[in-house]
Design a protein around this motif. Structure first.
Motif, PDB file in Angstrom:
ATOM      1  N   ARG A 120       0.703 -14.709  -5.625  1.00 34.35           N
ATOM      2  CA  ARG A 120      -0.622 -14.293  -6.102  1.00 34.35           C
ATOM      3  C   ARG A 120      -1.146 -15.224  -7.197  1.00 34.35           C
ATOM      4  NH1 ARG A 120       0.603  -7.738  -5.848  1.00 34.35           N
ATOM      5  NH2 ARG A 120       0.827  -7.764  -3.581  1.00 34.35           N
ATOM      6  N   ARG A 121      -2.429 -15.125  -7.444  1.00 34.30           N
ATOM      7  CA  ARG A 121      -3.152 -15.907  -8.458  1.00 34.30           C
ATOM      8  C   ARG A 121      -3.130 -17.398  -8.161  1.00 34.30           C
ATOM      9  NH1 ARG A 121      -5.386 -12.833 -12.632  1.00 34.30           N
ATOM     10  NH2 ARG A 121      -6.931 -14.457 -12.493  1.00 34.30           N
ATOM     11  N   ARG A 122      -3.125 -17.779  -6.895  1.00 30.43           N
ATOM     12  CA  ARG A 122      -3.187 -19.199  -6.522  1.00 30.43           C
ATOM     13  C   ARG A 122      -4.340 -19.463  -5.568  1.00 30.43           C
ATOM     14  NH1 ARG A 122       2.978 -21.109  -6.198  1.00 30.43           N
ATOM     15  NH2 ARG A 122       3.939 -19.314  -7.169  1.00 30.43           N
ATOM     16  N   GLY A 123      -5.236 -18.502  -5.434  1.00 31.55           N
ATOM     17  CA  GLY A 123      -6.409 -18.709  -4.591  1.00 31.55           C
ATOM     18  C   GLY A 123      -6.216 -18.317  -3.139  1.00 31.55           C
ATOM     19  N   ILE A 124      -5.037 -17.783  -2.788  1.00 35.52           N
ATOM     20  CA  ILE A 124      -4.771 -17.481  -1.373  1.00 35.52           C
ATOM     21  C   ILE A 124      -5.573 -16.255  -0.911  1.00 35.52           C
ATOM     22  CG2 ILE A 124      -2.986 -16.856   0.300  1.00 35.52           C
ATOM     23  CD1 ILE A 124      -0.997 -18.471  -1.454  1.00 35.52           C
ATOM     24  N   GLY A 125      -5.656 -15.238  -1.763  1.00 33.69           N
ATOM     25  CA  GLY A 125      -6.434 -14.052  -1.404  1.00 33.69           C
ATOM     26  C   GLY A 125      -7.893 -14.400  -1.152  1.00 33.69           C
ATOM     27  N   ARG A 126      -8.450 -15.210  -2.028  1.00 30.34           N
ATOM     28  CA  ARG A 126      -9.860 -15.607  -1.843  1.00 30.34           C
ATOM     29  C   ARG A 126     -10.024 -16.411  -0.553  1.00 30.34           C
ATOM     30  NH1 ARG A 126     -13.647 -15.554  -5.690  1.00 30.34           N
ATOM     31  NH2 ARG A 126     -12.251 -15.804  -7.461  1.00 30.34           N
TER      32      ARG A 126
ATOM     33  N   ALA B 237     -11.965  -7.216  -8.717  1.00 29.99           N
ATOM     34  CA  ALA B 237     -12.512  -8.435  -9.348  1.00 29.99           C
ATOM     35  C   ALA B 237     -12.742  -9.515  -8.291  1.00 29.99           C
ATOM     36  CB  ALA B 237     -11.553  -8.925 -10.429  1.00 29.99           C
ATOM     37  N   LEU B 238     -11.779  -9.653  -7.382  1.00 29.62           N
ATOM     38  CA  LEU B 238     -11.946 -10.638  -6.298  1.00 29.62           C
ATOM     39  C   LEU B 238     -13.165 -10.284  -5.444  1.00 29.62           C
ATOM     40  CD1 LEU B 238     -11.215 -12.836  -4.254  1.00 29.62           C
ATOM     41  CD2 LEU B 238      -9.449 -11.311  -3.343  1.00 29.62           C
TER      42      LEU B 238
ATOM     43  N   ALA C  67      -7.549  -5.776  -9.878  1.00 30.48           N
ATOM     44  CA  ALA C  67      -7.386  -7.156  -9.428  1.00 30.48           C
ATOM     45  C   ALA C  67      -8.203  -7.398  -8.162  1.00 30.48           C
ATOM     46  CB  ALA C  67      -5.908  -7.459  -9.179  1.00 30.48           C
ATOM     47  N   ALA C  68      -8.018  -6.519  -7.162  1.00 32.22           N
ATOM     48  CA  ALA C  68      -8.746  -6.695  -5.910  1.00 32.22           C
ATOM     49  C   ALA C  68     -10.245  -6.514  -6.122  1.00 32.22           C
ATOM     50  CB  ALA C  68      -8.229  -5.706  -4.866  1.00 32.22           C
TER      51      ALA C  68
ATOM     52  N   LEU D  73      -6.115  -6.809   3.055  1.00 34.00           N
ATOM     53  CA  LEU D  73      -5.912  -8.161   2.515  1.00 34.00           C
ATOM     54  C   LEU D  73      -4.695  -8.077   1.610  1.00 34.00           C
ATOM     55  CD1 LEU D  73      -6.894 -11.097   1.817  1.00 34.00           C
ATOM     56  CD2 LEU D  73      -8.272 -10.050   0.015  1.00 34.00           C
ATOM     57  N   VAL D  74      -3.677  -8.858   1.919  1.00 36.00           N
ATOM     58  CA  VAL D  74      -2.429  -8.796   1.145  1.00 36.00           C
ATOM     59  C   VAL D  74      -1.904 -10.213   0.923  1.00 36.00           C
ATOM     60  CG1 VAL D  74      -0.021  -8.011   1.108  1.00 36.00           C
ATOM     61  CG2 VAL D  74      -1.795  -6.536   2.107  1.00 36.00           C
ATOM     62  N   VAL D  75      -1.511 -10.491  -0.309  1.00 34.30           N
ATOM     63  CA  VAL D  75      -0.780 -11.724  -0.628  1.00 34.30           C
ATOM     64  C   VAL D  75       0.550 -11.300  -1.248  1.00 34.30           C
ATOM     65  CG1 VAL D  75      -0.766 -13.826  -2.037  1.00 34.30           C
ATOM     66  CG2 VAL D  75      -2.897 -13.062  -0.951  1.00 34.30           C
TER      67      VAL D  75
ATOM     68  N   ASN E 269      -7.701  -0.325  -8.548  1.00 38.90           N
ATOM     69  CA  ASN E 269      -7.185  -1.647  -8.166  1.00 38.90           C
ATOM     70  C   ASN E 269      -8.109  -2.725  -8.739  1.00 38.90           C
ATOM     71  OD1 ASN E 269      -6.173  -3.933  -6.969  1.00 38.90           O
ATOM     72  ND2 ASN E 269      -6.035  -3.049  -4.913  1.00 38.90           N
TER      73      ASN E 269
ATOM     74  N   PHE F 106       0.812  -1.224   0.000  1.00 40.49           N
ATOM     75  CA  PHE F 106       0.000   0.000   0.000  1.00 40.49           C
ATOM     76  C   PHE F 106       0.846   1.275   0.000  1.00 40.49           C
ATOM     77  CE2 PHE F 106      -2.686  -3.125   2.494  1.00 40.49           C
ATOM     78  CZ  PHE F 106      -3.481  -3.469   1.411  1.00 40.49           C
TER      79      PHE F 106
HETATM   80  C1  LIG Z   1      -5.842  -8.501  -4.201  1.00 45.45           C
HETATM   81  C2  LIG Z   1      -4.972  -9.685  -3.767  1.00 45.45           C
HETATM   82  C3  LIG Z   1      -5.080  -9.878  -2.258  1.00 45.45           C
HETATM   83  C4  LIG Z   1      -5.476 -10.954  -4.466  1.00 45.45           C
HETATM   84  O1  LIG Z   1      -4.742 -12.065  -3.946  1.00 45.45           O
HETATM   85  P1  LIG Z   1      -4.563 -13.402  -4.828  1.00 45.45           P
HETATM   86  O2  LIG Z   1      -4.069 -14.464  -3.917  1.00 45.45           O
HETATM   87  O3  LIG Z   1      -3.756 -13.106  -6.020  1.00 45.45           O
HETATM   88  O4  LIG Z   1      -6.074 -13.689  -5.264  1.00 45.45           O
HETATM   89  P2  LIG Z   1      -6.675 -15.059  -5.788  1.00 45.45           P
HETATM   90  O5  LIG Z   1      -5.631 -15.881  -6.439  1.00 45.45           O
HETATM   91  O6  LIG Z   1      -7.449 -15.677  -4.681  1.00 45.45           O
HETATM   92  O7  LIG Z   1      -7.650 -14.522  -6.916  1.00 45.45           O
HETATM   93  C5  LIG Z   1      -9.019 -14.356  -6.685  1.00 45.45           C
HETATM   94  C6  LIG Z   1      -9.635 -13.570  -7.813  1.00 45.45           C
HETATM   95  O8  LIG Z   1      -9.164 -12.224  -7.804  1.00 45.45           O
HETATM   96  C7  LIG Z   1      -9.123 -11.727  -9.149  1.00 45.45           C
HETATM   97  N1  LIG Z   1      -7.746 -11.375  -9.453  1.00 45.45           N
HETATM   98  C8  LIG Z   1      -6.658 -11.580  -8.670  1.00 45.45           C
HETATM   99  N2  LIG Z   1      -5.560 -11.069  -9.266  1.00 45.45           N
HETATM  100  C9  LIG Z   1      -5.971 -10.546 -10.437  1.00 45.45           C
HETATM  101  C10 LIG Z   1      -5.302  -9.852 -11.490  1.00 45.45           C
HETATM  102  N3  LIG Z   1      -3.983  -9.614 -11.446  1.00 45.45           N
HETATM  103  N4  LIG Z   1      -6.043  -9.432 -12.532  1.00 45.45           N
HETATM  104  C11 LIG Z   1      -7.367  -9.641 -12.583  1.00 45.45           C
HETATM  105  N5  LIG Z   1      -8.069 -10.303 -11.620  1.00 45.45           N
HETATM  106  C12 LIG Z   1      -7.368 -10.722 -10.569  1.00 45.45           C
HETATM  107  C13 LIG Z   1      -9.628 -12.843 -10.029  1.00 45.45           C
HETATM  108  O9  LIG Z   1     -11.041 -12.680 -10.148  1.00 45.45           O
HETATM  109  C14 LIG Z   1      -9.308 -14.068  -9.197  1.00 45.45           C
HETATM  110  O10 LIG Z   1     -10.129 -15.171  -9.503  1.00 45.45           O
HETATM  111  P3  LIG Z   1      -9.641 -16.225 -10.616  1.00 45.45           P
HETATM  112  O11 LIG Z   1      -8.221 -16.603 -10.267  1.00 45.45           O
HETATM  113  O12 LIG Z   1     -10.606 -17.345 -10.459  1.00 45.45           O
HETATM  114  O13 LIG Z   1      -9.711 -15.499 -11.930  1.00 45.45           O
HETATM  115  C15 LIG Z   1      -3.483  -9.448  -4.189  1.00 45.45           C
HETATM  116  O14 LIG Z   1      -3.445  -9.094  -5.560  1.00 45.45           O
HETATM  117  C16 LIG Z   1      -2.778  -8.369  -3.383  1.00 45.45           C
HETATM  118  O15 LIG Z   1      -2.220  -8.641  -2.315  1.00 45.45           O
HETATM  119  N6  LIG Z   1      -2.786  -7.110  -3.886  1.00 45.45           N
HETATM  120  C17 LIG Z   1      -2.139  -5.994  -3.188  1.00 45.45           C
HETATM  121  C18 LIG Z   1      -2.929  -5.579  -1.951  1.00 45.45           C
HETATM  122  C19 LIG Z   1      -4.368  -5.216  -2.284  1.00 45.45           C
HETATM  123  O16 LIG Z   1      -4.632  -4.567  -3.282  1.00 45.45           O
HETATM  124  N7  LIG Z   1      -5.322  -5.650  -1.409  1.00 45.45           N
HETATM  125  C20 LIG Z   1      -6.731  -5.386  -1.609  1.00 45.45           C
HETATM  126  C21 LIG Z   1      -7.191  -4.135  -0.965  1.00 45.45           C
HETATM  127  S1  LIG Z   1      -7.153  -4.243   0.815  1.00 45.45           S
END
Ligand SMILES: CC(C)(COP(=O)(O)OP(=O)(O)OC[C@H]1O[C@@H](n2cnc3c(N)ncnc32)[C@H](O)[C@@H]1OP(=O)(O)O)[C@@H](O)C(=O)NCCC(=O)NCCS
Length: 161
Positions: A87-93, A128-129, A125-126, A80-82, A123, A24
């Motif tokens: 990333r992209r391995r389901g850990i954030g979800r 979308a999650l 990616a977040a 929420l931070v991975v 943001n 952040f």
């Molecule tokens: C947001 C964050 C926590 C996601 O963690 P992650 O472990 O990569 O997420 P997941 O693998 O569980 O992905 C879950 C869904 O998020 C979305 N997603 C994650 N990364 C993405 C990317 N780079 N582009 C588009 N969608 C994305 C997708 O919908 C994904 O589902 P799918 O894999 O079935 O397509 C991570 O990118 C992160 O730490 N970002 C920096 C901190 C942040 O922005 N936190 C959120 C605000 S508090």
């Protein structure tokens, strides 16, 4: 890959602060902000670990105050931070669902019906999650991070089907 989710302890504080500072950096001084939240008794932090190494965390708390919807407390997913390499391995979800499960279990005693969180408006990616987990933007909220970046406030029922 086996991911273990466990409650954070005192020895995890430095990891949480550093991971937040890195994730952040453009939004504000989050190392200090998250350190303060970490120390607060009402804030829950859960770590994700792979083979004993920390790879991410989620932090949440029941909060009530100006700018939050309704009179009841909301379960606020504060951060929420991975780690980038994991990333992209389901850990954030998995972390997000863990926080929502914990908050949902306490909802009746906290008189809370709703989960909310903030996300920077660019943001994708977040966002979308969060949307895939049922969060929708609150159109009445217009807020900014300490660094000035506009953020969206998203919410959903706490015990959504
Ligand atoms: C947001 C964050 C926590 C996601 O963690 P992650 O472990 O990569 O997420 P997941 O693998 O569980 O992905 C879950 C869904 O998020 C979305 N997603 C994650 N990364 C993405 C990317 N780079 N582009 C588009 N969608 C994305 C997708 O919908 C994904 O589902 P799918 O894999 O079935 O397509 C991570 O990118 C992160 O730490 N970002 C920096 C901190 C942040 O922005 N936190 C959120 C605000 S508090």
């Amino acid at each position: 890959m086996a991911v273990e989710l466990r409650p954070a302890g005192r020895s995890d504080r430095d990891y949480v602060c550093m991971a937040a500072a890195e994730a952040f950096a453009r939004l504000g001084h989050y190392e200090g902000i998250l350190g303060g939240w970490f120390d607060h008794a009402g804030v829950t932090t859960v770590l994700a670990c792979v083979e004993g190494s920390r790879v991410g965390f989620v932090m949440w708390a029941f909060v009530q105050g100006p700018g939050l919807a309704g009179a009841s407390p909301v379960a606020d997913v504060v951060a929420l931070v991975v780690d980038p390499a994991w990333r992209r391995r389901g850990i954030g979800r998995a972390l997000l669902r863990c926080a929502l499960r914990q908050a949902g279990a306490l909802a009746p005693v906290a008189f809370s019906h709703r989960a909310e969180l903030s996300v920077a408006d660019d943001n994708l990616a977040a966002a979308a999650l969060f949307r895939s987990e049922g969060f929708e933007p609150r159109p009445d909220a217009d807020t900014r991070y300490p660094g000035g970046q506009r953020c969206l406030r998203l919410g959903r029922p706490l015990n959504a089907p």
